[in-house]
Design an enzyme around this catalytic site. Structure first.
Site, PDB file in Angstrom:
ATOM      1  N   ASP A 134     -18.337 120.173  29.077  1.00  0.00           N
ATOM      2  CA  ASP A 134     -19.734 120.099  29.438  1.00  0.00           C
ATOM      3  C   ASP A 134     -20.135 118.676  29.637  1.00  0.00           C
ATOM      4  O   ASP A 134     -19.374 117.813  29.829  1.00  0.00           O
ATOM      5  CB  ASP A 134     -20.600 120.574  27.823  1.00  0.00           C
ATOM      6  CG  ASP A 134     -20.493 119.722  26.847  1.00  0.00           C
ATOM      7  OD1 ASP A 134     -19.370 119.174  26.749  1.00  0.00           O
ATOM      8  OD2 ASP A 134     -21.445 119.816  25.916  1.00  0.00           O
ATOM      9  N   SER A 146     -25.592 116.497  25.991  1.00  0.00           N
ATOM     10  CA  SER A 146     -24.823 117.459  25.876  1.00  0.00           C
ATOM     11  C   SER A 146     -24.860 118.320  27.284  1.00  0.00           C
ATOM     12  O   SER A 146     -24.699 117.902  28.386  1.00  0.00           O
ATOM     13  CB  SER A 146     -24.933 118.252  24.422  1.00  0.00           C
ATOM     14  OG  SER A 146     -23.737 118.927  24.359  1.00  0.00           O
ATOM     15  N   ASP A 161     -17.624 117.063  24.561  1.00  0.00           N
ATOM     16  CA  ASP A 161     -17.314 117.185  23.270  1.00  0.00           C
ATOM     17  C   ASP A 161     -16.916 118.928  23.220  1.00  0.00           C
ATOM     18  O   ASP A 161     -16.227 119.386  22.551  1.00  0.00           O
ATOM     19  CB  ASP A 161     -18.182 117.053  22.402  1.00  0.00           C
ATOM     20  CG  ASP A 161     -19.588 117.912  22.452  1.00  0.00           C
ATOM     21  OD1 ASP A 161     -19.920 118.196  23.585  1.00  0.00           O
ATOM     22  OD2 ASP A 161     -20.435 117.773  21.598  1.00  0.00           O
ATOM     23  N   ASP A 183     -21.094 116.045  28.105  1.00  0.00           N
ATOM     24  CA  ASP A 183     -20.590 115.088  27.257  1.00  0.00           C
ATOM     25  C   ASP A 183     -19.209 115.079  26.879  1.00  0.00           C
ATOM     26  O   ASP A 183     -18.666 114.351  26.032  1.00  0.00           O
ATOM     27  CB  ASP A 183     -21.624 114.580  26.160  1.00  0.00           C
ATOM     28  CG  ASP A 183     -21.819 115.581  25.203  1.00  0.00           C
ATOM     29  OD1 ASP A 183     -21.529 116.727  25.424  1.00  0.00           O
ATOM     30  OD2 ASP A 183     -21.936 115.382  23.970  1.00  0.00           O
TER      31      ASP A 183
END
Ligand code: MG
Length: 436
Positions: A229, A91, A233, A231
């Site tokens: 961010d 993340s 999400d 990744d």
């Protein structure tokens, strides 16, 4: 053995998260799942962990389909047609970190019971290993990004805004600029090349990390600035004046768009500002522990129409229970097409907030919180879902042990500045006394 945190397995690559561990996770997961899909973010250690997971899954008889470098919401979307999804991502953590997050077909991350089952099987070395004839096959699917884009396009309207998009060298660069252009936006990209070294900025899209985006929005006279961010999400935003929009403000702006005139239940964590319930008077506001997984669980349990976390996770259950920073980008472009972001912000109430921390050893936290809970009751109505939150006439205060550091966090919010200082001081005094 505790492997999973609230966001899956995460740690320093090749030290805390090793190929040996990934192999074991694959071997255990492959015992119960026969058809998995796997993706990865741009982290330099991600291919190593991905290959170990594939080897484990395959050795246990599970077929694995690889979708390559994708965002987490793209992987969660792909998981719909498999028995589970496996995402190799850390993340927004620093570049030396890597991680593994597991997904159910409905876009819900593995819950604590599912994670414990895996931990127990690894600890008991209950690995699945099948015969040569039963080994899982490995496939490739190169259409996962397209499928995710199609899903979003059927759920959002067009927009002709000029948008500056900062992907932070994360996985969002594989999809978000293309999607926004297809929706009609003029897109100026920053850091849209995925790079696991994250050379441009820290992958966490907070105010301090987005100085380039704020400047670019002004320089290009853009209508909107967006940042994701590592990744993708998570999504945060900058208004047309180059000012960072807080997570609580975005939570309310998305909430207003999702709930409309009809209201409907909205799920938020306990540390969310009063501006969210005050901006959504027709909605029932349900509170959960801090963490997007808990918000997603709350949405599913209560059949809520929307939920989110001020850190930048926005969940739209119409699409998925996985927070989706790509859909959120498209949705915000649609919302801002109708009304400038600075004007939408100006309509929201403004409250005073005070945040701080006190040092507290990890082993003392549980006892301290029990004591703090008893004493805080003297201030007002208590909600003890995650730490202790007290609601008073003037506002609220939350005392919560940090999940990662040897600290106790205190957050206070009130309608006026003087009350917030008073509330904070009372809570701080109680914690200090309990620490003695
Ligand atoms: Mg993330």
């Amino acid at each position: 053995m505790k492997l999973f945190g609230s966001s899956g397995i995460r740690g320093i690559a090749n030290k805390e998260v090793t190929p040996e561990l990934a192999l074991k996770v694959g071997q255990v997961l492959g015992k119960t799942k026969k058809k998995a899909v796997i993706g990865r973010d741009p982290r330099t250690a991600a291919p190593m962990i991905e290959h170990a997971l594939i080897a484990g899954l395959s050795s246990a008889g599970c077929d694995v389909t690889r979708v390559g470098l994708v965002s987490t919401p793209t992987l969660a979307c792909a998981a719909k047609t498999y028995e589970c999804g496996v995402m190799v991502t850390a993340s927004h953590n620093p570049s030396e970190h890597v991680g593994i997050k597991l997904w159910n077909p409905d876009g819900m991350a593995f819950d604590s019971a599912q994670q414990e089952e895996i931990e127990k099987a690894i600890e008991g070395e209950a690995f699945g290993r099948v015969s040569w004839a039963e080994m899982g096959k490995v496939f490739k699917d190169e259409k996962a990004i397209q499928t995710h884009m199609e899903l979003i396009k059927t759920n959002v309207g067009p927009s002709s805004l000029r948008v500056v998009l900062d992907c932070g060298c994360g996985a969002g660069g594989t999809i978000t600029p293309y999607l926004l252009r297809e929706l009609g936006c003029e897109v100026i990209t920053l850091n849209a090349q995925p790079d696991g070294h994250f050379p441009a900025r820290n992958p966490e899209p907070n105010d301090a990390n987005l100085s380039l985006l704020k400047k670019a929005v002004l320089d290009f006279e853009a209508d909107l600035g967006l940042a994701q961010d590592g990744d993708a999400d998570r999504l945060m935003a900058v208004d047309e004046k180059g000012s960072f929009v807080s997570g609580d403000e975005l939570l309310a702006i998305f909430g207003r768009a999702e709930c409309g005139e009809s209201g409907g239940a909205v799920v938020v964590p306990v540390d969310t500002s009063m501006l969210v319930p005050d901006s959504l008077p027709k909605s029932e506001i349900l509170r959960t522990k801090v963490g997007d997984v808990y918000v997603a669980e709350g949405i599913k349990k209560h059949g809520a129409v929307y939920g989110g976390e001020p850190s930048g996770s926005w969940i739209f259950p119409r699409l998925s229970y996985c927070p989706d920073g790509i859909y959120a980008a498209a949705k915000l472009a649609e919302i801002v097409q109708e009304r400038k972001l600075s004007l939408l912000r100006a309509e929201l109430p403004k409250y005073a907030t005070r945040r701080g921390t006190l040092p507290c050893a990890n082993e003392k936290k549980a006892k301290l919180m029990a004591e703090v809970g008893k004493r805080l009751k003297t201030l007002g109505e208590v909600l003890a879902i995650d730490g202790v939150r007290v609601e008073t006439e003037e506002g609220w205060v939350l005392v919560r042990p940090s999940g990662t550091e040897a600290k106790i966090r205190i957050t206070a919010e009130a309608r006026v500045e003087s009350s917030v200082e008073q509330l904070y001081a009372s809570a701080e005094k109680i914690v200090k006394e309990a620490l003695l």
